[in-house]
Scaffold this active site. Structure first.
Site, PDB file in Angstrom:
ATOM      1  N   ASN A 175       0.878  -1.173   0.000  1.00 41.35           N
ATOM      2  CA  ASN A 175       0.000   0.000   0.000  1.00 41.35           C
ATOM      3  C   ASN A 175       0.916   1.223   0.000  1.00 41.35           C
ATOM      4  O   ASN A 175       1.492   1.582   1.016  1.00 41.35           O
ATOM      5  CB  ASN A 175      -0.882  -0.026   1.249  1.00 41.35           C
ATOM      6  CG  ASN A 175      -1.836   1.151   1.297  1.00 41.35           C
ATOM      7  OD1 ASN A 175      -1.782   2.044   0.451  1.00 41.35           O
ATOM      8  ND2 ASN A 175      -2.700   1.158   2.292  1.00 41.35           N
ATOM      9  N   ARG A 185      -2.527  -2.165  -3.477  1.00 42.00           N
ATOM     10  CA  ARG A 185      -3.727  -1.357  -3.289  1.00 42.00           C
ATOM     11  C   ARG A 185      -3.633  -0.150  -4.222  1.00 42.00           C
ATOM     12  O   ARG A 185      -2.624   0.548  -4.250  1.00 42.00           O
ATOM     13  CB  ARG A 185      -3.802  -0.869  -1.844  1.00 42.00           C
ATOM     14  CG  ARG A 185      -4.967   0.063  -1.650  1.00 42.00           C
ATOM     15  CD  ARG A 185      -4.914   0.755  -0.327  1.00 42.00           C
ATOM     16  NE  ARG A 185      -6.034   1.670  -0.218  1.00 42.00           N
ATOM     17  CZ  ARG A 185      -5.968   2.841   0.388  1.00 42.00           C
ATOM     18  NH1 ARG A 185      -4.844   3.247   0.931  1.00 42.00           N
ATOM     19  NH2 ARG A 185      -7.028   3.603   0.451  1.00 42.00           N
ATOM     20  N   HIS A 210     -12.757   2.902  -0.002  1.00 42.17           N
ATOM     21  CA  HIS A 210     -12.806   1.826   1.012  1.00 42.17           C
ATOM     22  C   HIS A 210     -13.563   0.611   0.473  1.00 42.17           C
ATOM     23  O   HIS A 210     -14.090  -0.186   1.256  1.00 42.17           O
ATOM     24  CB  HIS A 210     -13.536   2.280   2.303  1.00 42.17           C
ATOM     25  CG  HIS A 210     -12.860   3.356   3.073  1.00 42.17           C
ATOM     26  ND1 HIS A 210     -13.546   4.391   3.654  1.00 42.17           N
ATOM     27  CD2 HIS A 210     -11.554   3.548   3.384  1.00 42.17           C
ATOM     28  CE1 HIS A 210     -12.705   5.195   4.281  1.00 42.17           C
ATOM     29  NE2 HIS A 210     -11.492   4.703   4.131  1.00 42.17           N
ATOM     30  N   ARG A 212     -11.251  15.239   7.937  1.00 42.34           N
ATOM     31  CA  ARG A 212     -12.002  15.698   6.764  1.00 42.34           C
ATOM     32  C   ARG A 212     -13.404  16.144   7.165  1.00 42.34           C
ATOM     33  O   ARG A 212     -14.041  15.521   8.014  1.00 42.34           O
ATOM     34  CB  ARG A 212     -12.113  14.577   5.720  1.00 42.34           C
ATOM     35  CG  ARG A 212     -10.793  14.181   5.110  1.00 42.34           C
ATOM     36  CD  ARG A 212     -11.035  13.315   3.859  1.00 42.34           C
ATOM     37  NE  ARG A 212      -9.825  12.643   3.463  1.00 42.34           N
ATOM     38  CZ  ARG A 212      -9.650  11.309   3.475  1.00 42.34           C
ATOM     39  NH1 ARG A 212     -10.640  10.515   3.858  1.00 42.34           N
ATOM     40  NH2 ARG A 212      -8.516  10.781   3.095  1.00 42.34           N
ATOM     41  N   GLU A 244      -8.195  -5.242   5.098  1.00 40.25           N
ATOM     42  CA  GLU A 244      -8.024  -4.915   3.685  1.00 40.25           C
ATOM     43  C   GLU A 244      -6.832  -5.660   3.068  1.00 40.25           C
ATOM     44  O   GLU A 244      -6.886  -6.066   1.911  1.00 40.25           O
ATOM     45  CB  GLU A 244      -7.861  -3.396   3.524  1.00 40.25           C
ATOM     46  CG  GLU A 244      -9.189  -2.681   3.730  1.00 40.25           C
ATOM     47  CD  GLU A 244      -9.062  -1.200   4.041  1.00 40.25           C
ATOM     48  OE1 GLU A 244      -8.610  -0.879   5.161  1.00 40.25           O
ATOM     49  OE2 GLU A 244      -9.414  -0.385   3.187  1.00 40.25           O
TER      50      GLU A 244
END
Ligand code: ADP
Length: 398
Positions: free
Chosen positions: A7, A90, A179, A240, A384
């Site tokens: 990743n 990823r 996601h 965020r 993940e």
């Protein structure tokens, strides 16, 4: 087989070496500050984390260091590079081109590059990681797993914005969602735990981590999700803002004498619960502690956060004309019983009652709704990396 899951960010690279037969993590780690100075934190299975400060001028050097650690006589877990059978990467944005994972060959890399425009901060870094791995392991098969792919099943009514259609036609401005690997993994696992087929269920997955998004998964497919063209839309997150009136951007820019890009930067990095709490923290453990000590802004941040999650759950129950399962996942969703309880206070109308005793779980699979609840509420830890390893084996496994 052994799958190296990568990743890659602009200055970081996270990795896990997973034995796909036993699904064990053999080793994991993180390269930080690539291109600045550099450090690698490596942890073999059952061992301690070892941090080494070492110059890492670029991602190719970082990948070389990862291989060195994995094959190191002391902290390594394999003898040589030959024991890495495949690499799973990823990739953040697959645009409309990728509705599933792909084997990374020349043409595919070009198509990913074409999506750079949609994720200028993420995709170029992902591609650098892929090229670095290809340079060092030219004969090892590689697979790309996209954050956006699972949401490609959304219908037009869910992915179009109320903007002139020409912006979609010319620039592909639409909701993509992120996601996806997690929403797919968690909805599948939730059905498995309940002994049901995902195809027969309406599931709402609340992925509440530092970044946060919700999805509506109907009959095994994502039909809506809260993140949009970029990961900025939807829930209030660690830093965020989530949903905003777009007119706020130029309003603030005018008042503060900064550019629209700078306001967007504030929306990405200084907003969310960090901003709402007046700068206390983006971490929910700190917010809970501050709130317990009487910090009103921290308390309000937590209330505002939970209210937004609950509103999305209501919206997605409507979008699917019902809901069977609500699953909480990621750092906050898996660990923070108080956040789940706060969200649960709005869900009585759905019959999604959370049992306070069952809700006292942290990071483990559990059903937390009361015995008489009409909707099953669950905690389902996401993974993940494992999902990427499984996808890699599906595409290039023997
Ligand atoms: P990322 O989006 O970086 O993958 P994670 O899913 O790992 O994020 O979530 C990280 C966040 O989870 C932390 O910022 C923190 O707010 C929250 N978190 C982690 N552990 C706990 C805990 N025990 N209690 C409450 N919140 C937690």
């Amino acid at each position: 087989m052994n799958v190296l899951v990568i990743n890659c960010g602009s200055s970081s690279l996270k990795y896990q070496l997973i034995n796909s037969d036993s699904e064990e993590v053999l080793a994991k780690g993180l390269c930080e500050r690539i291109g600045i100075d550099g450090a690698i934190v490596h942890q073999p299975k059952g061992g301690d984390k070892v941090k080494t400060e070492v110059a890492m001028p670029n991602h190719t050097e970082a990948v070389k260091l990862v291989i060195e650690k994995l094959t190191d006589p002391q902290v390594g877990v394999i003898k040589s590079l030959d024991e890495i059978d495949a690499v799973g990467h990823r990739i953040v944005h697959g645009g409309e081109k990728f509705a599933t994972s792909v084997v990374l060959d020349g043409e595919v890399l070009k198509a990913i590059e074409d999506c750079n425009d949609l994720a200028p901060l993420h995709n170029p870094a992902n591609l650098i990681g892929i090229n670095a791995c290809k340079a060092i392991m030219p004969n090892v098969p590689m697979v790309g797993v996209f954050d956006t792919a699972f949401h490609q099943t959304m219908p037009k009514k869910a992915y179009l914005y109320g903007l002139p259609l020409s912006y979609y036609e010319k620039y592909k401005v639409r909701r993509y969602g992120f996601h996806g690997t997690s929403h797919d993994f968690v909805s599948k696992r939730a059905a498995e735990i309940l002994g049901k087929d995902r195809k027969d269920l309406k599931i709402i997955v609340c992925h509440l981590g530092n970044g946060a998004s919700i999805s509506a998964v109907k009959n095994g497919e994502s039909v809506d999700t809260s993140m949009g063209l970029t990961p900025l839309e939807g829930l209030i997150m660690g830093t965020r803002s989530g949903d905003l009136d777009p007119a706020i951007i130029t309003f603030i820019a005018g008042k503060e004498g900064i550019s629209a890009d700078e306001v967007i930067n504030v929306c990405n990095k200084k907003s969310g619960v960090l901003g709402l709490s007046g700068g206390v923290s983006s971490d929910f453990r700190d917010l809970a502690a501050a709130s317990a000590e009487g910090n009103k802004a921290a308390e309000t941040a937590l209330e505002t956060y939970a209210y937004r999650v609950a509103k999305y759950i209501g919206a997605y129950a409507a979008a699917m004309n019902g809901v069977d399962v609500i699953a909480f996942t990621a750092g906050v969703g898996e660990n923070d019983a108080k956040v789940r309880e706060a969200v649960g206070q709005y869900l009585g109308f759905l019959g999604a009652n959370i049992d306070p005793v069952k809700n006292d779980v942290h990071g483990e699979e559990a059903v937390i709704s009361s015995a008489d609840a009409k909707v099953t509420v669950m905690v389902v830890p996401t993974n993940e990396e494992l999902a990427i390893a499984r996808e890699t084996v599906r595409l290039v496994g023997a």
